[in-house]
Design an enzyme around this catalytic site. Structure first.
Site, PDB file in Angstrom:
ATOM      1  N   TYR A  37      72.893 -37.135  69.058  1.00 14.62           N
ATOM      2  CA  TYR A  37      71.704 -37.025  68.368  1.00 14.62           C
ATOM      3  C   TYR A  37      70.863 -38.064  68.133  1.00 14.62           C
ATOM      4  O   TYR A  37      69.527 -38.136  68.660  1.00 14.62           O
ATOM      5  CB  TYR A  37      72.075 -36.434  66.964  1.00 14.62           C
ATOM      6  CG  TYR A  37      70.872 -36.702  65.854  1.00 14.62           C
ATOM      7  CD1 TYR A  37      69.948 -35.856  65.688  1.00 14.62           C
ATOM      8  CD2 TYR A  37      71.194 -37.879  64.981  1.00 14.62           C
ATOM      9  CE1 TYR A  37      68.965 -36.276  64.836  1.00 14.62           C
ATOM     10  CE2 TYR A  37      70.308 -37.945  64.052  1.00 14.62           C
ATOM     11  CZ  TYR A  37      69.066 -37.176  63.991  1.00 14.62           C
ATOM     12  OH  TYR A  37      68.092 -37.691  63.003  1.00 14.62           O
ATOM     13  N   HIS A  38      71.383 -39.314  67.825  1.00 13.41           N
ATOM     14  CA  HIS A  38      70.410 -40.481  67.871  1.00 13.41           C
ATOM     15  C   HIS A  38      69.970 -40.899  69.192  1.00 13.41           C
ATOM     16  O   HIS A  38      68.795 -41.377  69.229  1.00 13.41           O
ATOM     17  CB  HIS A  38      71.268 -41.726  67.181  1.00 13.41           C
ATOM     18  CG  HIS A  38      71.808 -41.594  65.671  1.00 13.41           C
ATOM     19  ND1 HIS A  38      73.301 -41.344  65.542  1.00 13.41           N
ATOM     20  CD2 HIS A  38      71.150 -41.520  64.576  1.00 13.41           C
ATOM     21  CE1 HIS A  38      72.964 -41.184  64.255  1.00 13.41           C
ATOM     22  NE2 HIS A  38      72.151 -41.247  63.667  1.00 13.41           N
ATOM     23  N   SER A  80      75.380 -41.867  68.480  1.00 11.35           N
ATOM     24  CA  SER A  80      75.551 -40.327  68.855  1.00 11.35           C
ATOM     25  C   SER A  80      74.466 -39.805  69.810  1.00 11.35           C
ATOM     26  O   SER A  80      73.560 -40.426  70.065  1.00 11.35           O
ATOM     27  CB  SER A  80      75.682 -39.559  67.446  1.00 11.35           C
ATOM     28  OG  SER A  80      74.336 -39.383  66.966  1.00 11.35           O
ATOM     29  N   LYS A 140      66.757 -39.191  69.814  1.00 10.23           N
ATOM     30  CA  LYS A 140      65.761 -39.903  68.945  1.00 10.23           C
ATOM     31  C   LYS A 140      65.290 -41.065  69.605  1.00 10.23           C
ATOM     32  O   LYS A 140      63.866 -41.260  69.669  1.00 10.23           O
ATOM     33  CB  LYS A 140      66.183 -40.073  67.656  1.00 10.23           C
ATOM     34  CG  LYS A 140      66.189 -38.980  66.784  1.00 10.23           C
ATOM     35  CD  LYS A 140      65.344 -38.014  66.496  1.00 10.23           C
ATOM     36  CE  LYS A 140      65.434 -37.025  65.318  1.00 10.23           C
ATOM     37  NZ  LYS A 140      64.453 -36.316  64.944  1.00 10.23           N
ATOM     38  N   THR A 173      64.716 -41.525  63.218  1.00 11.80           N
ATOM     39  CA  THR A 173      65.742 -42.031  62.365  1.00 11.80           C
ATOM     40  C   THR A 173      66.039 -43.564  62.639  1.00 11.80           C
ATOM     41  O   THR A 173      66.050 -44.238  63.715  1.00 11.80           O
ATOM     42  CB  THR A 173      66.935 -41.306  62.667  1.00 11.80           C
ATOM     43  OG1 THR A 173      68.274 -41.879  62.314  1.00 11.80           O
ATOM     44  CG2 THR A 173      67.356 -41.071  64.318  1.00 11.80           C
TER      45      THR A 173
END
Length: 405
Positions: free
Chosen positions: A188-189, A186, A192, A145
């Protein structure tokens, strides 16, 4: 090629599986179907009705004459099943979508933060270990991302993965390439960002051939292949946790719901159409690195827009009203975003850009299935901190009963 698509039942994975199968590749979907369980947890469903993955594959065989194979494996928890599957099937390439993909979902609670890290990091690391242990020389293409970089206001173009720097040494300046610094916004980030470090290690230590695609926000719903039969339709998320911003605006407009812009709407984001997502995967697979090469990193996006500009565009096109709300995220009110995407353009990508006809196409999909919308699930209410949570607006339409005393 024999290609394993991990997470092939998802929003990006399903159309990618169809696209690769349509090109004549032997496609194997590996998925634990967790995204469907999350729908149940959240009490929301895809705006478009989705059949089981087995039925989807059956319809594709009927329509296209090509077989897509499905394997129910939890990559994060079932390492030995994954390892044995790789040892037996020995795919030529692996496309890795198998991670919890929503930033808001990753911030709902402590449980969601822990789940996102456990699922995403274990899935990636189990895959890398299994590739090493089985000796499978597959090209791994991972969907990352743009959000690993954060959204700074520096204004300098974000390079594709690596930054040229000069360091002062006792013998004078010395140049080197480093990974572009991450600033995840976040949990989530953050996962990644951690993926990047795992990829760097296994590429240099074990010679794995890896391409990491830093993708922008995906908009649109269907591709050439999903349009071939109603039961091949892609999922469409409109809720506050999984719906991507432009798709959410288009769905909100279709059901006469205010377009929810958070903060000033000055957040600049990178975007890509779902048709370009599948095309980029195809191009990346054709451009595999050699064993021993550093990880290839592409910025998989086609254009950037401010959120408020998108809202104004959709409002002008549909007549929808705009509601400016407190931002549940912890981020800058305004930011610039300049991104390089030279690699995909050089490989022949002809980008799909924001055009009114394509936007209308998404609105029509939303109108067709408007009866499936739960309006209470539209607002973004997952807050980044407890303090921010006290300011989140749940009743965007003002329909809750109010005291008159």
């Amino acid at each position: 090629m024999k290609i394993a698509v991990l997470g092939g039942d998802g929003f990006c994975g399903w159309p990618t599986s169809l696209h690769l199968s349509n090109l004549g590749h032997e496609v194997h979907i590996i998925d634990n179907l967790s995204r469907r369980w999350i729908d149940t947890e959240l009490g929301v469903q895809s705006l478009t009705p989705m059949d089981s993955i087995q039925e989807r594959c059956r319809i594709w065989k009927e329509v296209a004459g090509e077989q897509i194979h499905f394997h129910l494996i939890d990559l994060a928890k079932e390492y030995y099943r994954l390892r044995d599957w790789l040892a037996e099937e020995r795919p030529d390439a692996i496309v890795h979508f198998a991670e919890q993909r929503a930033a808001p979902y990753s911030m709902i609670s402590e449980r969601h933060k822990i789940y996102t890290v456990d699922n995403n990091i274990n899935a990636t690391h189990n895959l890398l270990v299994a590739m090493v242990e089985t000796g499978v020389d597959a090209h791994l293409v991972h969907l990352g991302t743009m959000g690993v970089y954060g959204y700074s206001t520096i204004g300098a173009p974000i390079p594709e993965g690596y930054l040229d720097v000069s360091l002062d040494t006792p013998n004078g300046p010395k140049g080197m390439d480093i990974l572009y610094p991450t600033k995840p916004g976040s949990v989530y980030h953050m996962t990644k960002s951690l993926d990047q470090i795992l990829f760097q290690f296994y590429a240099q230590n074990d010679g794995l051939r890896i391409t990491d695609l830093h993708q922008g926000i995906v908009w649109g719903t269907n591709t050439d292949q999903t349009n071939r039969h109603p039961q091949l339709v892609n999922r469409f998320d409109y809720d506050g946790d999984y719906g991507t911003v432009l798709n959410r605006f288009l769905a909100q407009a279709a059901i006469d719901y205010p377009l929810t812009v958070h903060g000033t709407g000055g957040q600049t984001r990178a975007f890509i159409h779902i048709q370009d997502t599948v095309r980029c995967i195809e191009l990346a697979l054709k451009d595999a690195p050699e064993a021993g090469d550093r990880v290839k990193i592409f910025n998989q996006m086609t254009e950037t827009h401010r959120v408020r500009d998108l809202a104004e565009l959709v409002a002008k096109m549909t007549g929808a009203k705009i509601a400016y709300l407190p931002n549940p995220r912890k981020e800058a009110a305004e930011n610039e975003l300049v991104v390089k995407n030279d690699h995909f353009l050089e490989l022949g990508l002809n980008p799909v850009t924001l055009e009114e006809g394509l936007l209308e196409e998404v609105v029509e999909v939303a109108r067709k299935f408007a009866h499936r919308v739960d309006r209470t699930r539209v607002p973004c209410v997952s807050a980044w901190t407890k303090d921010i949570g006290t300011r989140v607006v749940h009743d965007v339409e003002g329909k809750q009963l109010k005291s008159v005393s």
